[in-house]
Design an enzyme around this catalytic site. Structure first.
Site, PDB file in Angstrom:
ATOM      1  N   ASP A  36       0.821  -1.213   0.000  1.00  0.00           N
ATOM      2  CA  ASP A  36       0.000   0.000   0.000  1.00  0.00           C
ATOM      3  C   ASP A  36       0.858   1.268   0.000  1.00  0.00           C
ATOM      4  O   ASP A  36       0.387   2.347   0.367  1.00  0.00           O
ATOM      5  CB  ASP A  36      -0.961  -0.002   1.207  1.00  0.00           C
ATOM      6  CG  ASP A  36      -0.212  -0.070   2.521  1.00  0.00           C
ATOM      7  OD1 ASP A  36       1.012  -0.308   2.501  1.00  0.00           O
ATOM      8  OD2 ASP A  36      -0.860   0.110   3.575  1.00  0.00           O
ATOM      9  N   HIS A 239      22.490   3.246 -19.833  1.00  0.00           N
ATOM     10  CA  HIS A 239      21.465   3.477 -18.816  1.00  0.00           C
ATOM     11  C   HIS A 239      21.813   2.730 -17.527  1.00  0.00           C
ATOM     12  O   HIS A 239      20.963   2.049 -16.957  1.00  0.00           O
ATOM     13  CB  HIS A 239      20.079   3.076 -19.340  1.00  0.00           C
ATOM     14  CG  HIS A 239      19.539   4.040 -20.348  1.00  0.00           C
ATOM     15  ND1 HIS A 239      18.473   3.769 -21.165  1.00  0.00           N
ATOM     16  CD2 HIS A 239      19.932   5.291 -20.680  1.00  0.00           C
ATOM     17  CE1 HIS A 239      18.237   4.814 -21.952  1.00  0.00           C
ATOM     18  NE2 HIS A 239      19.122   5.754 -21.677  1.00  0.00           N
ATOM     19  N   ASP A 256      25.300  11.226 -15.110  1.00  0.00           N
ATOM     20  CA  ASP A 256      24.204  11.798 -15.902  1.00  0.00           C
ATOM     21  C   ASP A 256      23.068  12.025 -14.915  1.00  0.00           C
ATOM     22  O   ASP A 256      22.415  11.071 -14.494  1.00  0.00           O
ATOM     23  CB  ASP A 256      23.820  10.813 -17.020  1.00  0.00           C
ATOM     24  CG  ASP A 256      22.738  11.363 -17.940  1.00  0.00           C
ATOM     25  OD1 ASP A 256      22.063  12.340 -17.564  1.00  0.00           O
ATOM     26  OD2 ASP A 256      22.567  10.794 -19.034  1.00  0.00           O
ATOM     27  N   ASP A 267      18.997  18.145 -17.506  1.00  0.00           N
ATOM     28  CA  ASP A 267      19.577  16.852 -17.905  1.00  0.00           C
ATOM     29  C   ASP A 267      21.045  17.104 -18.259  1.00  0.00           C
ATOM     30  O   ASP A 267      21.340  17.605 -19.340  1.00  0.00           O
ATOM     31  CB  ASP A 267      18.780  16.326 -19.115  1.00  0.00           C
ATOM     32  CG  ASP A 267      19.246  14.958 -19.578  1.00  0.00           C
ATOM     33  OD1 ASP A 267      20.102  14.354 -18.914  1.00  0.00           O
ATOM     34  OD2 ASP A 267      18.735  14.505 -20.629  1.00  0.00           O
ATOM     35  N   HIS A 346      24.205   6.436 -29.761  1.00  0.00           N
ATOM     36  CA  HIS A 346      22.933   7.125 -29.478  1.00  0.00           C
ATOM     37  C   HIS A 346      22.896   8.451 -30.227  1.00  0.00           C
ATOM     38  O   HIS A 346      23.885   8.870 -30.820  1.00  0.00           O
ATOM     39  CB  HIS A 346      22.750   7.332 -27.968  1.00  0.00           C
ATOM     40  CG  HIS A 346      23.863   8.078 -27.283  1.00  0.00           C
ATOM     41  ND1 HIS A 346      24.008   9.442 -27.371  1.00  0.00           N
ATOM     42  CD2 HIS A 346      24.885   7.648 -26.499  1.00  0.00           C
ATOM     43  CE1 HIS A 346      25.051   9.820 -26.656  1.00  0.00           C
ATOM     44  NE2 HIS A 346      25.622   8.743 -26.125  1.00  0.00           N
ATOM     45  N   HIS A 350      17.722  15.565 -27.412  1.00  0.00           N
ATOM     46  CA  HIS A 350      16.258  15.418 -27.406  1.00  0.00           C
ATOM     47  C   HIS A 350      15.668  16.704 -26.861  1.00  0.00           C
ATOM     48  O   HIS A 350      16.347  17.459 -26.149  1.00  0.00           O
ATOM     49  CB  HIS A 350      15.851  14.219 -26.531  1.00  0.00           C
ATOM     50  CG  HIS A 350      16.523  14.191 -25.177  1.00  0.00           C
ATOM     51  ND1 HIS A 350      16.065  14.932 -24.117  1.00  0.00           N
ATOM     52  CD2 HIS A 350      17.641  13.566 -24.736  1.00  0.00           C
ATOM     53  CE1 HIS A 350      16.860  14.743 -23.079  1.00  0.00           C
ATOM     54  NE2 HIS A 350      17.837  13.925 -23.423  1.00  0.00           N
ATOM     55  N   HIS A 357      12.697  13.709 -21.595  1.00  0.00           N
ATOM     56  CA  HIS A 357      12.617  13.502 -23.053  1.00  0.00           C
ATOM     57  C   HIS A 357      11.295  14.147 -23.434  1.00  0.00           C
ATOM     58  O   HIS A 357      10.247  13.504 -23.408  1.00  0.00           O
ATOM     59  CB  HIS A 357      12.649  12.018 -23.411  1.00  0.00           C
ATOM     60  CG  HIS A 357      13.968  11.381 -23.059  1.00  0.00           C
ATOM     61  ND1 HIS A 357      14.141  10.032 -22.945  1.00  0.00           N
ATOM     62  CD2 HIS A 357      15.185  11.934 -22.805  1.00  0.00           C
ATOM     63  CE1 HIS A 357      15.412   9.775 -22.624  1.00  0.00           C
ATOM     64  NE2 HIS A 357      16.055  10.910 -22.523  1.00  0.00           N
ATOM     65  N   GLU A 380      24.388  16.004 -26.377  1.00  0.00           N
ATOM     66  CA  GLU A 380      25.022  14.992 -25.533  1.00  0.00           C
ATOM     67  C   GLU A 380      25.751  13.886 -26.292  1.00  0.00           C
ATOM     68  O   GLU A 380      25.400  12.720 -26.167  1.00  0.00           O
ATOM     69  CB  GLU A 380      23.978  14.382 -24.609  1.00  0.00           C
ATOM     70  CG  GLU A 380      22.688  13.922 -25.303  1.00  0.00           C
ATOM     71  CD  GLU A 380      21.727  13.239 -24.323  1.00  0.00           C
ATOM     72  OE1 GLU A 380      22.165  12.306 -23.628  1.00  0.00           O
ATOM     73  OE2 GLU A 380      20.557  13.637 -24.268  1.00  0.00           O
ATOM     74  N   TYR A 384      32.099   5.427 -26.110  1.00  0.00           N
ATOM     75  CA  TYR A 384      32.114   4.374 -25.091  1.00  0.00           C
ATOM     76  C   TYR A 384      32.946   3.201 -25.595  1.00  0.00           C
ATOM     77  O   TYR A 384      32.721   2.707 -26.707  1.00  0.00           O
ATOM     78  CB  TYR A 384      30.685   3.901 -24.789  1.00  0.00           C
ATOM     79  CG  TYR A 384      29.746   5.076 -24.582  1.00  0.00           C
ATOM     80  CD1 TYR A 384      29.586   5.661 -23.330  1.00  0.00           C
ATOM     81  CD2 TYR A 384      29.056   5.646 -25.667  1.00  0.00           C
ATOM     82  CE1 TYR A 384      28.752   6.764 -23.155  1.00  0.00           C
ATOM     83  CE2 TYR A 384      28.236   6.752 -25.500  1.00  0.00           C
ATOM     84  CZ  TYR A 384      28.093   7.304 -24.241  1.00  0.00           C
ATOM     85  OH  TYR A 384      27.284   8.401 -24.073  1.00  0.00           O
ATOM     86  N   ARG A 402      30.631  10.892 -21.837  1.00  0.00           N
ATOM     87  CA  ARG A 402      29.513  11.657 -22.424  1.00  0.00           C
ATOM     88  C   ARG A 402      29.554  13.039 -21.787  1.00  0.00           C
ATOM     89  O   ARG A 402      29.883  13.177 -20.604  1.00  0.00           O
ATOM     90  CB  ARG A 402      28.158  10.972 -22.160  1.00  0.00           C
ATOM     91  CG  ARG A 402      26.972  11.761 -22.703  1.00  0.00           C
ATOM     92  CD  ARG A 402      25.667  10.954 -22.810  1.00  0.00           C
ATOM     93  NE  ARG A 402      25.125  10.520 -21.540  1.00  0.00           N
ATOM     94  CZ  ARG A 402      25.202   9.284 -21.061  1.00  0.00           C
ATOM     95  NH1 ARG A 402      25.808   8.335 -21.750  1.00  0.00           N
ATOM     96  NH2 ARG A 402      24.678   8.971 -19.878  1.00  0.00           N
ATOM     97  N   GLU A 404      26.987  16.352 -21.616  1.00  0.00           N
ATOM     98  CA  GLU A 404      25.608  16.736 -21.964  1.00  0.00           C
ATOM     99  C   GLU A 404      25.258  18.086 -21.359  1.00  0.00           C
ATOM    100  O   GLU A 404      25.424  18.298 -20.162  1.00  0.00           O
ATOM    101  CB  GLU A 404      24.623  15.671 -21.440  1.00  0.00           C
ATOM    102  CG  GLU A 404      23.166  16.050 -21.640  1.00  0.00           C
ATOM    103  CD  GLU A 404      22.212  14.923 -21.285  1.00  0.00           C
ATOM    104  OE1 GLU A 404      22.533  14.103 -20.424  1.00  0.00           O
ATOM    105  OE2 GLU A 404      21.113  14.902 -21.890  1.00  0.00           O
TER     106      GLU A 404
END
Ligand code: GLY
Ligand code: MN
Ligand code: MN
Length: 435
Positions: A36, A239, A256, A267, A346, A350, A357, A380, A384, A402, A404
């Site tokens: 709950d 991710h 990130d 972001d 990638h 965005h 996003h 970004e 890698y 990266r 960004e």
């Protein structure tokens, strides 16, 4: 955000909808985490964009030109017992007095009231498929009207998805929205600075995340997505979510992390050496990504199309990988063959806004959309090289970079709103070594 901003948005949407229409937007449902226990409530972005109302179990209805009132809110009724447990509710009176509704009713009465409002309209603007339970209720109300049509009742002729109009409005940020995005990016940049200062060999990814969260919360912000805090090989997992490993001397750390402030997301990604000094190979990759990011940011200008920043990043990454000997061949062919993709898999950005996003089309028909002032995008690029990458010698393995930033399209130069944390490698080293 001031009340006038929400009024302006409703007016703008109603002008586009025209007479004889109705738009229906439900609030986000409460979601359960386990048993709950509820997740922290986050209002639906479309609903909040139009109402500024943050309670669950509400429904906003817009009826352009309706003489008795164009904006009706259905809200939870006041309930002293429930309010003693869960906190206060606006109730219908508060919805009118404090939230700008022309009229408001208890949501418990919606089955009696909404069909009467639908009856007057020829088209219903509503987005199916997001809240399935509410979809069923809308269908039920319209079918109920159809069943009575033989008695001379008017029924709506068409359903129109509301998101085309609404999402296009959301792509162009107003001046109060840009101010809120700047604030969101400033808070997130502060969190990255704090993380850069804190990170050190022997500390853990989750401890760094805790620093970031503390910085968000002390500024009345929350996460806009689960932060990625990846040291060493984890920096190559796009991710990565575990944030559980120990930070090792000689590795990079990729963070990130962005916040949500007053419903607007930032972001930001930064990558830096855990011990405060880039190794030669780390710096070489880092500089390629930084060149790519700068080339891409420079393309965030009105009149350029959506893909131009990405194309600039692809070119710079491919050139850089050639220079470092990680790719071999001729630049145009490598770009055409997408030879960079094993390293940079990638896209370069965005839309950014209420959702990280954010909503909005990237193409108009077959063509990339043109950038216009007021649009906000991330930039970004990354490279890698996870352990085991066959096309790269072993001494490059475990490097993931990266960078960004959040960028506003203006009439002139691109405005980087997340620049409060360094990207220049020398500056990063100086910053990490300063007290
Ligand atoms: N943090 C999600 C992204 O960069 O798109
Ligand atoms: Mn992003
Ligand atoms: Mn990101």
């Amino acid at each position: 955000m001031k009340k006038e901003e929400f009024t302006r948005r409703r007016r703008q949407l109603m002008r586009m909808l025209g007479k004889d229409t109705i738009a229906i937007v439900p609030a986000a449902p409460v979601r359960h985490r386990n048993s709950d226990v509820e997740y922290a409530y986050r209002q639906d972005s479309n609903f909040y964009y139009l109402t500024g109302f943050d309670e669950p179990e509400a429904v906003a209805v817009l009826m352009p030109g309706r003489p008795q009132g164009e904006y009706v809110l259905f809200v939870r009724d006041r309930d002293p017992v429930r309010e003693a447990w869960d906190g206060s509710r606006a109730g219908p009176e508060g919805a009118v007095a404090r939230h700008g509704a022309d009229d408001a009713f208890p949501v418990a009465d919606i089955d009696e009231i909404l069909p009467g409002l639908l009856e007057r309209c020829s088209s219903v603007h509503y987005t199916m498929g997001i809240h399935p339970d509410f979809d069923q209720r809308i269908i039920g109300w319209v079918n109920g009207l159809r069943a009575q049509a033989k008695h001379g009742l008017h029924t709506p002729q068409e359903f129109v998805a509301l998101d085309h109009l609404l999402h296009d409005m959301r792509v162009y940020k107003s001046s109060p929205e840009l101010d809120t995005l700047r604030r969101s990016a400033t808070i997130a940049a502060g969190a990255h600075r704090r993380a850069m200062k804190f990170a050190a060999p022997g500390r853990h990814e989750y401890e760094v995340m805790a620093e970031i969260l503390h910085e968000f919360h002390r500024h009345k912000a929350d996460i806009s997505y689960h932060p990625i805090v990846g040291g060493g090989a984890n920096s190559c997992v796009l991710h990565y979510r575990a944030n559980s490993a120990r930070l090792e001397d000689g590795d990079l750390l990729l963070i990130d992390a962005g916040c949500e402030y007053d419903y607007y997301a930032s972001d930001i990604t930064r990558t830096f050496p855990i011990n405060g000094r880039f190794s030669e190979r780390q710096r070489a990759i880092y500089e390629v990504v930084l060149e790519a990011q700068q080339a891409a940011i420079d393309k965030v200008r009105p009149g350029n199309h959506w893909n131009e920043p990405h194309e600039a990043a692809v070119k710079a990454v491919t050139q850089g990988l050639l220079r470092l000997g990680l790719l071999k061949g001729k630049l145009p062919k490598l770009i055409k063959d997408e030879a960079y993709k094993p390293f940079f898999m990638h896209r370069s950005g965005h839309w950014l806004g209420m959702d990280v996003h954010d909503v909005g089309e990237y193409k108009v028909g077959e063509d990339w959309r043109l950038l216009e002032p007021g649009m906000v995008t991330t930039i970004e690029p990354g490279i890698y090289i996870p352990p085991g990458t066959k096309i790269a010698p072993r001494d490059w393995w475990g490097i993931g970079v990266r960078i960004e930033d959040d960028v506003v399209v203006t009439k002139g130069d691109p405005e980087v709103i997340s620049g409060g944390v360094p990207t220049d490698p020398d500056e990063i080293e100086r910053f990490m070594q300063s007290a």
